[in-house]
Design a protein around this motif. Structure first.
Motif, PDB file in Angstrom:
ATOM      1  N   LEU A  58       0.740  -1.189   0.178  1.00 39.56           N
ATOM      2  CA  LEU A  58       0.039   0.072   0.102  1.00 39.56           C
ATOM      3  C   LEU A  58       0.852   1.373  -0.070  1.00 39.56           C
ATOM      4  O   LEU A  58       0.582   2.284  -0.873  1.00 39.56           O
ATOM      5  CB  LEU A  58      -0.845   0.228   1.186  1.00 39.56           C
ATOM      6  N   LYS A  59       1.976   1.430   1.149  1.00 36.60           N
ATOM      7  CA  LYS A  59       2.722   2.583   0.941  1.00 36.60           C
ATOM      8  C   LYS A  59       3.478   2.524  -0.067  1.00 36.60           C
ATOM      9  O   LYS A  59       4.036   3.625  -0.314  1.00 36.60           O
ATOM     10  CB  LYS A  59       3.471   2.488   2.270  1.00 36.60           C
ATOM     11  N   PHE A  60       4.333   1.395  -0.535  1.00 33.92           N
ATOM     12  CA  PHE A  60       5.572   1.595  -1.451  1.00 33.92           C
ATOM     13  C   PHE A  60       4.942   0.336  -2.657  1.00 33.92           C
ATOM     14  O   PHE A  60       5.534  -0.667  -2.555  1.00 33.92           O
ATOM     15  CB  PHE A  60       6.637   1.020  -1.014  1.00 33.92           C
ATOM     16  N   PRO A  61       3.883   0.636  -3.559  1.00 31.69           N
ATOM     17  CA  PRO A  61       3.424  -0.279  -4.356  1.00 31.69           C
ATOM     18  C   PRO A  61       4.876  -0.675  -5.235  1.00 31.69           C
ATOM     19  O   PRO A  61       5.657   0.041  -5.924  1.00 31.69           O
ATOM     20  CB  PRO A  61       2.610   0.464  -5.485  1.00 31.69           C
ATOM     21  N   GLY A  62       5.028  -2.195  -5.304  1.00 33.86           N
ATOM     22  CA  GLY A  62       5.949  -2.723  -6.395  1.00 33.86           C
ATOM     23  C   GLY A  62       7.330  -2.811  -5.765  1.00 33.86           C
ATOM     24  O   GLY A  62       8.361  -3.700  -6.204  1.00 33.86           O
TER      25      GLY A  62
END
Length: 74
Positions: A58-62
Motif C-alpha cells: 500500500l505504501k510502496f507499490p512494487g
C-alpha cells in the motif's frame, strides 16, 4: 530474511538466520520490526515474525516485488 518471510509466511525468529548468532538475528529482526517491514507475535519463548506485505504494498507499490525479484537473480 525478507525473502524467507515472503516465501514461508510466519516464521520462528531463530529460523530466519540459520548459522547466525542469536544476537545478530535479534538485531536484524528488531530493525525490520521498527521500520514497519515485519510484525512480531510473541508466543511463550518463541517470536513468530511475518512480513507486513499488505502495508508495504500500500505504501510502496512494487517495492517488495522488486526486492524479491533482485534476490532471485542472484
Amino acid at each position: 530474511m525478507v525473502h524467507i518471510l515472503a516465501i514461508r509466511g510466519m516464521v520462528n525468529s531463530l529460523e530466519l538466520g540459520p548459522g547466525m548468532p542469536k544476537s545478530t538475528i535479534t538485531h536484524h529482526t528488531r530493525i525490520l520490526r521498527e521500520a514497519g517491514v515485519t510484525t512480531t507475535r510473541p508466543e511463550g519463548r518463541n517470536c513468530w515474525i511475518s512480513l507486513r506485505r499488505d502495508l508495504l504494498d500500500l505504501k510502496f507499490p512494487g517495492l517488495l516485488d522488486a526486492v524479491l525479484a533482485s534476490e532471485l537473480e542472484r
